[in-house]
Motif scaffolding. Structure first.
Motif, mmCIF file in Angstrom:
data_model
loop_
_atom_site.group_PDB
_atom_site.id
_atom_site.type_symbol
_atom_site.label_atom_id
_atom_site.label_comp_id
_atom_site.label_asym_id
_atom_site.label_seq_id
_atom_site.Cartn_x
_atom_site.Cartn_y
_atom_site.Cartn_z
ATOM 1 N N ALA A 52 0.829 -1.206 0.000
ATOM 2 C CA ALA A 52 0.000 0.000 0.000
ATOM 3 C C ALA A 52 0.865 1.260 0.000
ATOM 4 C CB ALA A 52 -0.927 -0.006 1.215
ATOM 5 N N LYS A 53 1.959 1.231 0.715
ATOM 6 C CA LYS A 53 2.885 2.369 0.714
ATOM 7 C C LYS A 53 3.395 2.633 -0.698
ATOM 8 C CE LYS A 53 6.205 2.179 3.717
ATOM 9 N NZ LYS A 53 7.221 1.581 4.613
ATOM 10 N N GLY A 54 3.686 1.548 -1.415
ATOM 11 C CA GLY A 54 4.153 1.705 -2.785
ATOM 12 C C GLY A 54 3.105 2.330 -3.687
ATOM 13 N N ARG A 59 -10.055 7.156 11.558
ATOM 14 C CA ARG A 59 -11.308 6.414 11.373
ATOM 15 C C ARG A 59 -11.417 5.204 12.292
ATOM 16 N NH1 ARG A 59 -9.772 9.301 7.480
ATOM 17 N NH2 ARG A 59 -11.217 10.283 6.008
ATOM 18 N N GLY A 60 -10.465 5.061 13.191
ATOM 19 C CA GLY A 60 -10.503 3.958 14.144
ATOM 20 C C GLY A 60 -10.411 2.600 13.482
ATOM 21 N N ARG A 61 -9.626 2.513 12.409
ATOM 22 C CA ARG A 61 -9.528 1.267 11.649
ATOM 23 C C ARG A 61 -8.116 0.699 11.743
ATOM 24 N NH1 ARG A 61 -11.564 1.462 5.833
ATOM 25 N NH2 ARG A 61 -11.489 -0.790 6.279
ATOM 26 N N ARG A 62 -7.978 -0.566 11.391
ATOM 27 C CA ARG A 62 -6.673 -1.209 11.410
ATOM 28 C C ARG A 62 -5.877 -0.837 10.164
ATOM 29 N NH1 ARG A 62 -6.140 -5.488 15.110
ATOM 30 N NH2 ARG A 62 -8.062 -5.923 16.253
ATOM 31 N N LEU A 63 -4.591 -0.670 10.373
ATOM 32 C CA LEU A 63 -3.702 -0.335 9.265
ATOM 33 C C LEU A 63 -3.803 -1.352 8.136
ATOM 34 C CD1 LEU A 63 -0.339 0.777 10.916
ATOM 35 C CD2 LEU A 63 -1.562 2.009 9.126
ATOM 36 N N ALA A 64 -3.759 -2.630 8.491
ATOM 37 C CA ALA A 64 -3.751 -3.667 7.464
ATOM 38 C C ALA A 64 -5.040 -3.677 6.642
ATOM 39 C CB ALA A 64 -3.518 -5.036 8.100
ATOM 40 N N VAL A 92 -4.709 -1.544 -1.830
ATOM 41 C CA VAL A 92 -4.066 -2.446 -2.798
ATOM 42 C C VAL A 92 -5.103 -3.081 -3.722
ATOM 43 C CG1 VAL A 92 -2.777 -4.613 -3.015
ATOM 44 C CG2 VAL A 92 -2.071 -2.910 -1.325
ATOM 45 N N ASP A 93 -6.280 -3.413 -3.183
ATOM 46 C CA ASP A 93 -7.332 -4.058 -3.975
ATOM 47 C C ASP A 93 -8.146 -3.071 -4.807
ATOM 48 O OD1 ASP A 93 -6.564 -6.468 -2.952
ATOM 49 O OD2 ASP A 93 -8.147 -6.570 -1.434
ATOM 50 N N ARG A 139 -9.134 4.678 -3.135
ATOM 51 C CA ARG A 139 -8.260 5.335 -4.072
ATOM 52 C C ARG A 139 -7.197 6.113 -3.299
ATOM 53 N NH1 ARG A 139 -12.485 9.009 -6.965
ATOM 54 N NH2 ARG A 139 -12.906 9.305 -4.734
ATOM 55 N N PRO A 140 -6.020 6.304 -3.856
ATOM 56 C CA PRO A 140 -4.991 7.062 -3.142
ATOM 57 C C PRO A 140 -5.462 8.456 -2.736
ATOM 58 C CG PRO A 140 -4.013 5.901 -4.988
ATOM 59 C CD PRO A 140 -5.505 5.691 -5.094
ATOM 60 N N GLU A 141 -6.268 9.087 -3.603
ATOM 61 C CA GLU A 141 -6.734 10.431 -3.262
ATOM 62 C C GLU A 141 -7.702 10.441 -2.079
ATOM 63 O OE1 GLU A 141 -8.768 9.258 -7.250
ATOM 64 O OE2 GLU A 141 -6.835 9.013 -6.221
ATOM 65 N N ASP A 142 -8.340 9.297 -1.802
ATOM 66 C CA ASP A 142 -9.251 9.217 -0.641
ATOM 67 C C ASP A 142 -8.504 9.462 0.657
ATOM 68 O OD1 ASP A 142 -11.372 8.609 -2.317
ATOM 69 O OD2 ASP A 142 -11.136 6.447 -2.078
ATOM 70 N N LEU A 143 -7.241 9.114 0.699
ATOM 71 C CA LEU A 143 -6.481 9.220 1.943
ATOM 72 C C LEU A 143 -6.021 10.643 2.213
ATOM 73 C CD1 LEU A 143 -6.405 6.125 1.411
ATOM 74 C CD2 LEU A 143 -4.220 6.122 2.602
ATOM 75 N N SER A 144 -6.186 11.522 1.239
ATOM 76 C CA SER A 144 -5.779 12.913 1.448
ATOM 77 C C SER A 144 -6.939 13.785 1.869
ATOM 78 C CB SER A 144 -5.143 13.477 0.183
ATOM 79 O OG SER A 144 -6.071 13.465 -0.894
ATOM 80 N N ASP A 145 -8.148 13.182 1.963
ATOM 81 C CA ASP A 145 -9.329 13.965 2.360
ATOM 82 C C ASP A 145 -9.234 14.415 3.796
ATOM 83 O OD1 ASP A 145 -10.257 13.536 -0.149
ATOM 84 O OD2 ASP A 145 -11.649 11.919 0.408
#
Length: 247
Positions: free
Chosen positions: A198-200, A224-229, A236-237, A241-247
């Protein structure tokens, strides 16, 4: 002063928070990968260490890098595995701390690892076993740019942090049943793989350094209180989307 420029009061307050976080694993469900990353972060913040890393034993008796405070630390840890030598491997094989105040004097002991570590700017290393009773499950490793050993006080702190984290991973209920506890360890090791993937994805999509990508991933999961994995796997799946993480 230990722990960088922290005052003694600030250091004691952070140390208390660190142990509270680790102790929470005994009474509540927790994210083992995030726990181990918090552990190495605490070591750098609280102790006279430049960088920290953590290795765990897998189900086949090998060692794998699970958490690290910098990409440089991860490289040193991986090099030890590839070279089959170094303080971390010695620590796990003996179950005893390996404390080296001057790496430049250890070239005969570790002819491949010691010169590389010195070249990367590290002068001393402390490897502390993650051990419960007779079982060693990994090692917590501190690298410093200065020669010399940690103070007795700092050594007590790092041992206590490692011991508390070990108990959290193994969980006393399973120990009382006399089981060989591997599930939590394997979860951490398997999670590490998808997190690196995912980092990649994030790094490529956002033109980020790998450490920046990890911080973005970790921040999204925590908010969001969620697990990293779980977040990593969705990324990865393609469910995230990568842009979702910048919200």
């Amino acid at each position: 002063m230990s722990g960088g420029a922290l005052s003694r009061t600030e250091r004691e307050s952070r140390l208390l928070r660190a142990f509270v976080e680790l102790a929470d694993t005994l009474v509540d469900d927790y994210d083992v990968v995030d726990l181990l990353h918090r552990l190495v972060d605490h070591c750098v913040q609280l102790l006279d260490a430049t960088a920290a890393g953590l290795m765990l034993s897998d189900q086949h008796g090998g060692l794998r890098v699970v958490a690290y405070s910098s990409a440089q630390t991860r490289m040193l840890e991986l090099f030890q595995l590839q070279a089959s030598e170094g303080p971390c491997l010695d620590c796990v094989s003996t179950g005893e701390p390996v404390l080296v105040g001057d790496l430049s004097a250890q070239t005969r002991r570790w002819p491949r690892f010691a010169p590389l570590a010195v070249k990367e700017g590290f002068a001393s290393v402390h490897a502390v076993p993650m051990r419960l009773r007779r079982e060693t499950i990994g090692t917590l490793n501190l690298f410093r740019r200065e020669t010399g050993l940690l103070s007795d006080e700092d050594l007590l702190v790092v041992r206590a942090l490692a011991d508390t984290a070990t108990i959290g991973i193994l969980q006393e209920r399973a120990i009382r049943r006399g089981e060989v506890v591997t599930e939590q360890l394997q979860t951490a090791l398997n999670s590490r793989v998808v997190i690196e993937q995912a980092k990649g994805v994030l790094a490529f999509a956002g033109n980020l350094e790998m450490e920046q990508a990890f911080h973005a991933l970790r921040s999204y999961a925590r908010k969001r209180g969620r697990r990293l994995a779980e977040v990593a796997r969705e990324l990865v799946d393609g469910e995230l989307r990568p842009e979702d993480l910048s919200d």
